[in-house]
Design a protein around this motif. Structure first.
Motif, short mmCIF file in Angstrom:
data_model
loop_
_atom_site.label_atom_id
_atom_site.label_comp_id
_atom_site.label_asym_id
_atom_site.label_seq_id
_atom_site.Cartn_x
_atom_site.Cartn_y
_atom_site.Cartn_z
N LEU A 146 0.87 -1.16 0.00
CA LEU A 146 0.00 0.00 0.00
C LEU A 146 0.91 1.22 0.00
O LEU A 146 1.73 1.39 0.91
CB LEU A 146 -0.91 0.01 1.23
CG LEU A 146 -1.90 -1.16 1.32
CD1 LEU A 146 -2.66 -1.12 2.64
CD2 LEU A 146 -2.88 -1.14 0.14
N TYR A 182 -3.07 0.75 8.68
CA TYR A 182 -3.93 0.86 7.50
C TYR A 182 -5.12 -0.09 7.64
O TYR A 182 -5.55 -0.74 6.70
CB TYR A 182 -3.14 0.56 6.21
CG TYR A 182 -1.90 -0.27 6.39
CD1 TYR A 182 -0.66 0.32 6.53
CD2 TYR A 182 -1.98 -1.67 6.44
CE1 TYR A 182 0.48 -0.43 6.71
CE2 TYR A 182 -0.83 -2.42 6.61
CZ TYR A 182 0.40 -1.79 6.75
OH TYR A 182 1.53 -2.53 6.93
N VAL A 185 -8.20 0.18 5.20
CA VAL A 185 -8.08 -0.47 3.90
C VAL A 185 -8.33 -1.98 4.05
O VAL A 185 -9.04 -2.59 3.26
CB VAL A 185 -6.68 -0.23 3.29
CG1 VAL A 185 -6.58 -0.90 1.92
CG2 VAL A 185 -6.39 1.26 3.18
N ASP A 188 -11.96 -2.89 4.32
CA ASP A 188 -12.64 -2.92 3.03
C ASP A 188 -12.25 -4.15 2.23
O ASP A 188 -13.09 -4.73 1.51
CB ASP A 188 -12.34 -1.65 2.23
CG ASP A 188 -13.24 -0.48 2.63
OD1 ASP A 188 -14.21 -0.73 3.37
OD2 ASP A 188 -12.98 0.65 2.20
N ALA A 238 -10.12 -1.22 -2.98
CA ALA A 238 -10.14 -0.91 -1.55
C ALA A 238 -9.14 0.18 -1.23
O ALA A 238 -9.44 1.10 -0.44
CB ALA A 238 -9.84 -2.18 -0.74
N ALA A 239 -7.96 0.13 -1.81
CA ALA A 239 -6.94 1.15 -1.55
C ALA A 239 -7.39 2.51 -2.06
O ALA A 239 -7.21 3.54 -1.36
CB ALA A 239 -5.62 0.74 -2.21
N ARG A 241 -10.22 3.76 -2.22
CA ARG A 241 -11.21 4.36 -1.31
C ARG A 241 -10.55 5.15 -0.19
O ARG A 241 -11.20 5.98 0.46
CB ARG A 241 -12.09 3.26 -0.69
CG ARG A 241 -13.19 2.74 -1.60
CD ARG A 241 -14.20 1.97 -0.78
NE ARG A 241 -15.39 1.66 -1.55
CZ ARG A 241 -16.52 1.19 -1.03
NH1 ARG A 241 -16.60 0.97 0.28
NH2 ARG A 241 -17.56 0.93 -1.79
N HIS A 242 -9.26 4.88 0.05
CA HIS A 242 -8.56 5.52 1.16
C HIS A 242 -7.35 6.31 0.68
O HIS A 242 -6.36 6.46 1.39
CB HIS A 242 -8.18 4.46 2.19
CG HIS A 242 -9.37 3.74 2.75
ND1 HIS A 242 -10.14 4.24 3.77
CD2 HIS A 242 -9.96 2.57 2.38
CE1 HIS A 242 -11.15 3.41 4.02
NE2 HIS A 242 -11.06 2.39 3.20
#
Length: 451
Positions: A146, A182, A185, A188, A238-239, A241-242
């Protein structure tokens, strides 16, 4: 619910329960593992039993350019026939409407499977096992990073910023606090996976800054390759989204460990018994032969397990990556590790594959090498019980060398399919030649006025 929806997995039906399906994504994997296809209204999908895409999608390089395979019909871009595999239908829970993704089988207009489609390549290797009364079983591990958003390729990749406001900590392997950095993440990822019906065996912090590993339950090679294909997209979504990126590059951050796709293998006989273990629990000749096949043929398969120029930056000693094809029990300095297990679960872990490989092709290549070891009766080198980083390397040091080695192994080419080997090599050579035209910052810094 229409007839075709009744043929989908329970997870897909549960996702739609109480809702009207809006859209269906008809997808296939190209050579890099990118989802190609078309999206359409669910009502239109329900009225059609097959779809079409040009075969030229398998000649597209990772940069979006096109390789020339030298075949006349390549220029006319004939269509392939796509037939939905309803058993692969799964949710796309990040979309604004109610959407299902469906992987499609690919056939030529003559009715034969498309020989260079990655999913078909894996199916053909599995079929070779079945023809001898064997059932291959795999368990993949997925490593990824990430990282902070990176919209300028000239800028170095940086770890994402965690919930504390600090960049994700490095070298804190298995730290729960690092995972918590994290956690949003990861939450999600779990939610998306549940909606898609995927079972995660565990998530851990790896040794790199912002590096995670997802372990998957063992099972059918094609099914698990499908899941990794879906998982890569799921994790990226998912990543995003953040406000960060998920990357599956083999070596995204200088000075940090690379990301691998370790593959655990075992083989069952017709009665469901592990052929690597005798009735008394001892290791069988088949166990040794499988390892021997990996040692003998994996050098030729590296072009599929390390498919990009960046892939070879991962093979650096002391960075938790294998640099050899030695084998040993519970030894992480070898490329072929035998994990601690009871006899029924005896298996071989191939640590060579990078996470940047196409999951269908990575699993197919690894299984093919073990299969050849079984049928050729290969004997492995002696076990390494010491630190093996200083062992002679069997692994090519760059993509050009790996492609030459791949082309010279006729047994591996025959098992994977000569037509696949030709197309794959053509595309990868085109990518490699394009890379060689790029002048790197290192060259400008050290060569510009010094040579």
């Amino acid at each position: 619910m229409t007839d075709w929806l009744s043929q989908t997995p329970e997870a897909a039906q549960a996702y739609l329960r109480g809702h009207r399906l809006d859209e269906v994504e008809c997808i296939v994997s190209d050579l890099p593992g990118i989802a190609r296809g078309k999206a359409m209204p669910a009502s239109k999908f329900a009225r059609q039993s097959r779809f079409f895409l040009p075969s030229s999608i398998f000649l597209q390089t990772i940069t979006g350019d096109w390789a020339d395979d030298g075949v006349d019909d390549g220029a006319t871009e004939p269509d392939m026939i796509l037939t939905p595999d309803y058993g692969t239908a799964t949710a796309a829970p990040w979309t604004a409407d109610w959407t299902l993704q469906v992987i499609h089988d690919l056939h030529l207009q003559s009715g034969e499977p498309v020989p260079f489609a990655p999913r078909n390549v894996l199916k053909s290797v599995v079929a070779a096992y079945h023809a001898r009364g064997w059932t291959p079983v795999v368990a993949p591990e997925m490593e990824f990073y990430l990282v902070a958003r990176n919209v300028d390729p000239a800028q170095k990749i940086a770890p994402m910023t965690g919930r504390t406001g600090r960049a994700a900590a490095a070298r804190q392997a298995y730290s729960m606090s690092a995972v918590d950095e994290y956690g949003a993440v990861i939450d999600d990822i779990y939610d998306f996976a549940e909606a898609q019906g995927f079972e995660i065996d565990g998530i851990t912090q790896e040794g790199g800054a912002g590096q995670l590993e997802i372990n998957m339950r063992h099972g059918n090679p094609v099914k698990l390759a499908d899941e990794i294909f879906f998982f890569k997209r799921l994790i990226r979504e998912a990543a995003l989204r953040h406000d960060c990126f998920a990357t599956f590059m083999a070596k995204p951050i200088e000075g940090e460990p690379g990301s691998s796709m370790h593959i655990h293998h075992s083989v069952l006989d017709a009665a469901g018994h592990n052929i690597f273990s005798a009735p008394d629990g001892s290791e069988t000749p088949a166990f040794q032969q499988f390892i021997g096949g990996l040692q003998h043929h994996l050098p030729s398969a590296v072009a599929l397990l390390a498919p990009y120029v960046n892939s070879y930056r991962r093979y650096v000693r002391d960075f938790s990556a294998p640099v050899n094809l030695e084998w040993g029990r519970d030894n992480r300095t070898v490329g072929l590790r035998v994990p601690v297990s009871d006899p029924a679960a005896r298996r071989v872990e191939n640590r060579i594959a990078g996470m940047d490989c196409n999951p269908y092709l990575g699993i197919a290549a690894s299984l093919a090498c073990g299969y050849l070891g079984l049928v050729e009766g290969r004997t492995p080198r002696p076990e390494r019980t010491d630190v093996a980083y200083d062992a002679a390397s069997d692994i090519s040091r760059n993509l050009g060398e790996a492609l030459q080695t791949f082309g010279a192994d006729t047994a591996l080419q025959d098992l994977l399919g000569p037509e696949f080997g030709r197309i794959y090599t053509t595309v990868k050579q085109a990518e490699y030649h394009e890379y060689l035209q790029v002048i790197s910052p290192w060259e400008r810094e050290h060569l510009l006025i010094n040579v």
